[in-house]
Design a protein around this motif. Structure first.
Motif, PDB file in Angstrom:
ATOM      1  N   HIS A 277     -11.612  -1.408   1.185  1.00 50.94           N
ATOM      2  CA  HIS A 277     -10.647  -0.355   1.439  1.00 50.94           C
ATOM      3  C   HIS A 277     -10.699   0.652   0.294  1.00 50.94           C
ATOM      4  O   HIS A 277     -10.783   1.851   0.487  1.00 50.94           O
ATOM      5  CB  HIS A 277      -9.274  -1.030   1.527  1.00 50.94           C
ATOM      6  CG  HIS A 277      -8.115  -0.110   1.661  1.00 50.94           C
ATOM      7  ND1 HIS A 277      -7.606   0.279   2.868  1.00 50.94           N
ATOM      8  CD2 HIS A 277      -7.334   0.472   0.729  1.00 50.94           C
ATOM      9  CE1 HIS A 277      -6.576   1.063   2.676  1.00 50.94           C
ATOM     10  NE2 HIS A 277      -6.387   1.192   1.389  1.00 50.94           N
TER      11      HIS A 277
ATOM     12  N   LYS B 166     -10.761  -1.082  -6.540  1.00 54.12           N
ATOM     13  CA  LYS B 166      -9.353  -0.797  -6.791  1.00 54.12           C
ATOM     14  C   LYS B 166      -8.987  -1.013  -8.254  1.00 54.12           C
ATOM     15  O   LYS B 166      -9.195  -2.089  -8.797  1.00 54.12           O
ATOM     16  CB  LYS B 166      -8.500  -1.700  -5.902  1.00 54.12           C
ATOM     17  CG  LYS B 166      -7.029  -1.342  -5.962  1.00 54.12           C
ATOM     18  CD  LYS B 166      -6.306  -1.916  -4.771  1.00 54.12           C
ATOM     19  CE  LYS B 166      -4.856  -1.489  -4.824  1.00 54.12           C
ATOM     20  NZ  LYS B 166      -4.256  -1.367  -3.551  1.00 54.12           N
TER      21      LYS B 166
ATOM     22  N   LYS C 140       7.373  -4.914   3.014  1.00 60.20           N
ATOM     23  CA  LYS C 140       7.787  -5.812   1.902  1.00 60.20           C
ATOM     24  C   LYS C 140       9.255  -6.221   2.003  1.00 60.20           C
ATOM     25  O   LYS C 140       9.971  -6.254   1.002  1.00 60.20           O
ATOM     26  CB  LYS C 140       7.530  -5.145   0.547  1.00 60.20           C
ATOM     27  CG  LYS C 140       6.112  -4.629   0.344  1.00 60.20           C
ATOM     28  CD  LYS C 140       5.892  -4.204  -1.087  1.00 60.20           C
ATOM     29  CE  LYS C 140       4.639  -3.359  -1.214  1.00 60.20           C
ATOM     30  NZ  LYS C 140       4.422  -2.863  -2.573  1.00 60.20           N
TER      31      LYS C 140
ATOM     32  N   ALA D 249       4.427  -8.192   5.585  1.00 60.78           N
ATOM     33  CA  ALA D 249       3.071  -8.659   5.895  1.00 60.78           C
ATOM     34  C   ALA D 249       2.796  -9.953   5.145  1.00 60.78           C
ATOM     35  O   ALA D 249       2.092 -10.837   5.642  1.00 60.78           O
ATOM     36  CB  ALA D 249       2.055  -7.584   5.524  1.00 60.78           C
TER      37      ALA D 249
ATOM     38  N   ASN E  85       0.178   1.831  -2.718  1.00 63.17           N
ATOM     39  CA  ASN E  85       0.868   0.561  -3.004  1.00 63.17           C
ATOM     40  C   ASN E  85       2.046   0.249  -2.097  1.00 63.17           C
ATOM     41  O   ASN E  85       2.822  -0.653  -2.379  1.00 63.17           O
ATOM     42  CB  ASN E  85       1.343   0.493  -4.461  1.00 63.17           C
ATOM     43  CG  ASN E  85       0.191   0.173  -5.382  1.00 63.17           C
ATOM     44  OD1 ASN E  85      -0.544  -0.791  -5.126  1.00 63.17           O
ATOM     45  ND2 ASN E  85      -0.006   0.984  -6.399  1.00 63.17           N
TER      46      ASN E  85
ATOM     47  N   GLY F 203       1.793  -1.080   0.621  1.00 65.49           N
ATOM     48  CA  GLY F 203       1.466  -2.334   1.302  1.00 65.49           C
ATOM     49  C   GLY F 203       0.709  -2.081   2.595  1.00 65.49           C
ATOM     50  O   GLY F 203       0.684  -2.921   3.492  1.00 65.49           O
TER      51      GLY F 203
HETATM   52  P1  GDP Z   1      -1.729  -0.116  -0.262  1.00 67.59           P
HETATM   53  O1  GDP Z   1      -2.135   0.580  -1.523  1.00 67.59           O
HETATM   54  O2  GDP Z   1      -0.652   0.603   0.468  1.00 67.59           O
HETATM   55  O3  GDP Z   1      -2.878  -0.462   0.636  1.00 67.59           O
HETATM   56  O4  GDP Z   1      -1.012  -1.478  -0.715  1.00 67.59           O
HETATM   57  P2  GDP Z   1      -1.541  -2.975  -0.780  1.00 67.59           P
HETATM   58  O5  GDP Z   1      -1.634  -3.545   0.587  1.00 67.59           O
HETATM   59  O6  GDP Z   1      -2.765  -3.025  -1.638  1.00 67.59           O
HETATM   60  O7  GDP Z   1      -0.298  -3.673  -1.507  1.00 67.59           O
HETATM   61  C1  GDP Z   1       0.186  -3.225  -2.767  1.00 67.59           C
HETATM   62  C2  GDP Z   1       0.863  -4.385  -3.467  1.00 67.59           C
HETATM   63  O8  GDP Z   1       1.991  -4.830  -2.714  1.00 67.59           O
HETATM   64  C3  GDP Z   1      -0.027  -5.599  -3.632  1.00 67.59           C
HETATM   65  O9  GDP Z   1       0.258  -6.197  -4.878  1.00 67.59           O
HETATM   66  C4  GDP Z   1       0.389  -6.503  -2.489  1.00 67.59           C
HETATM   67  O10 GDP Z   1       0.190  -7.863  -2.779  1.00 67.59           O
HETATM   68  C5  GDP Z   1       1.861  -6.204  -2.381  1.00 67.59           C
HETATM   69  N1  GDP Z   1       2.359  -6.411  -1.012  1.00 67.59           N
HETATM   70  C6  GDP Z   1       1.849  -5.914   0.127  1.00 67.59           C
HETATM   71  N2  GDP Z   1       2.580  -6.306   1.202  1.00 67.59           N
HETATM   72  C7  GDP Z   1       3.563  -7.100   0.727  1.00 67.59           C
HETATM   73  C8  GDP Z   1       4.662  -7.805   1.334  1.00 67.59           C
HETATM   74  O11 GDP Z   1       4.864  -7.826   2.553  1.00 67.59           O
HETATM   75  N3  GDP Z   1       5.500  -8.482   0.492  1.00 67.59           N
HETATM   76  C9  GDP Z   1       5.307  -8.501  -0.860  1.00 67.59           C
HETATM   77  N4  GDP Z   1       6.185  -9.187  -1.600  1.00 67.59           N
HETATM   78  N5  GDP Z   1       4.296  -7.844  -1.459  1.00 67.59           N
HETATM   79  C10 GDP Z   1       3.439  -7.158  -0.689  1.00 67.59           C
END
Ligand code: GDP
Length: 411
Positions: free
Chosen positions: A43, A52, A132, A172, A202, A204
């Motif tokens: 990604h 990343k 989240k 998620a 970030n 999620g």
């Molecule tokens: P993106 O940059 O939007 O793609 O975000 P990511 O999917 O890489 O997630 C960013 C951070 O948030 C990471 O540290 C993930 O582990 C955390 N994260 C993503 N989804 C969740 C969730 O549903 N719950 C929690 N507690 N953390 C999450």
């Protein structure tokens, strides 16, 4: 928000058994089964041209969704566009993609006369997806209240013209709400729709898209293709087979929100600020002339009160230290402790780099000690919940350009 126990979690637990989505993903990856459709590394390589790394991401250009995708939203071919507006439950106002939401709202408003018989087929529709959710103190919140709260915050960010086709509360990481979201997306996208997932960095998004893909039953290697969106230096990625045979799901690069504190932090500082586990309140009873510091990032001064004291609850990462003391000592705190005992910023040199320290004033009134009357939310960090009987004048100090809003309280 009123306090009703246990409901939010119950309402969102997946109805089918099995391991939590995140754990399942890790196991699948560890076994080399290739079930993770959008791995964070691919990604990031696709979107940012590199593996990343928060320090690198911080310095990368923003993705201009409006220029790149805007013209494609009202499709001349009549294919339905559905925009998934992602917002992080622990930083709703900071992460909500308000510029994109305004674009969707404006498109709807421009055709308001056509709405008599429902949304015209070629108008973009939007779903609000609060991510989240597991980070909120779910046992003490009611899903209906969080739902209504999120809807009203989205309208506060995008304007009252924003018409949402629905609001989804998801985690998620725990698999909460993912199946419902996928069903709704499929229904709204129809056979040939285009679905655009949009959110701040970030928020999620990749974790959620992985969870959706797993939920959709797509197995095997990821089918990711760069989408033909002209004028983008950062790639939009098409994820095949998830929404339907012909409907398309597009993953767009994370938006850089300069108004979120996190957008200025180094990766080490981000580790302290990012909330990873269910948030826990830290509450102070404070009087006029006292201040609460959140690391070296934010300070709340109690300037005037019509009553003896108020309750201030800090909702932020437990790794960021708090300090309560007299406002008259605040300057000394900045000079002597910012960057050292009060981190982030990490190191004295970073204090100046974060920008000018500015004050914003808030007048808050309330009639109960037991429930918070208002939140004062700091984008990219967390919020203060204010509980009081009477009126208060509060001074909020943080770095220039960081968004601070007063809102109806969440918890
Ligand atoms: P993106 O940059 O939007 O793609 O975000 P990511 O999917 O890489 O997630 C960013 C951070 O948030 C990471 O540290 C993930 O582990 C955390 N994260 C993503 N989804 C969740 C969730 O549903 N719950 C929690 N507690 N953390 C999450």
């Amino acid at each position: 928000a009123s306090l009703k126990s246990g409901q939010l979690r119950e309402g969102l637990e997946p109805s089918r058994g099995g391991e939590p989505a995140a754990a399942a993903a890790e196991t699948a990856e560890a076994k080399g089964e290739g079930k993770v459709l959008v791995c964070a590394r691919c990604h990031s390589l696709r979107h940012y041209g590199r593996v990343k790394h928060p320090d690198a991401e911080r310095l990368l250009p923003d993705f201009d969704f409006i220029a790149a995708v805007g013209p494609r939203l009202a499709s001349p071919s009549g294919a339905r566009s559905l925009v998934l507006l992602l917002a992080d439950a622990s930083d709703f106002d900071g992460s909500f993609p308000r510029a994109v939401a305004r674009l969707v709202a404006a498109a709807g408003e421009a055709h308001s006369a056509d709405w008599k018989h429902g949304a015209p087929a070629n108008l973009p529709r939007a779903l609000l997806v609060v991510t989240k959710l597991d980070l909120l103190p779910t046992p003490s919140l009611s899903p209906d209240d969080v739902h209504a709260w999120a809807h009203s915050r989205a309208r506060a960010g995008a304007g009252a013209d924003l018409r949402l086709a629905g609001v989804h509360l998801v985690s998620a990481a725990r698999g909460w709400g993912v199946r419902d979201l996928l069903d709704h997306v499929r229904e709204l996208a129809g056979a040939r729709g285009n679905v655009w997932a949009v959110g701040a960095r970030n928020v999620g998004k990749s974790t959620l898209l992985n969870a959706i893909a797993r939920c959709s039953g797509v197995v095997g290697r990821p089918t990711l293709t760069e989408a033909p969106v002209p004028g983008t230096t950062l790639d939009v990625i098409k994820v095949d087979g998830v929404v339907g045979a012909q409907a398309k799901l597009f993953d767009t690069p994370g938006l850089l929100h300069g108004h979120q504190l996190t957008s200025r932090l180094t990766s080490e500082e981000m580790k302290l600020v990012q909330v990873r586990k269910e948030m826990r309140p830290r509450t102070y009873r404070v009087k006029t002339g006292q201040s609460i510091h959140i690391g070296g990032l934010v300070r709340l001064d109690i300037e005037e009160l019509t009553v003896g004291s108020i309750y201030v609850t800090v909702w932020a990462s437990p790794l960021v230290p708090l300090h309560m003391g007299k406002t008259e000592n605040a300057e000394t705190m900045i000079k002597e402790h910012f960057g050292l005992q009060l981190q982030p910023p990490i190191g004295r040199g970073r204090v100046k780099e974060l920008g000018k320290w500015v004050r914003k004033e808030f007048k808050v009134s309330g009639n109960s000690w037991d429930t918070n009357s208002k939140d004062i939310a700091i984008a990219g960090l967390g919020w203060f919940g204010i509980g009081l009987k009477g009126e208060a004048v509060l001074g909020l100090w943080t770095y220039d350009g960081v968004d601070v809003v007063s809102r109806s309280s969440l918890v």
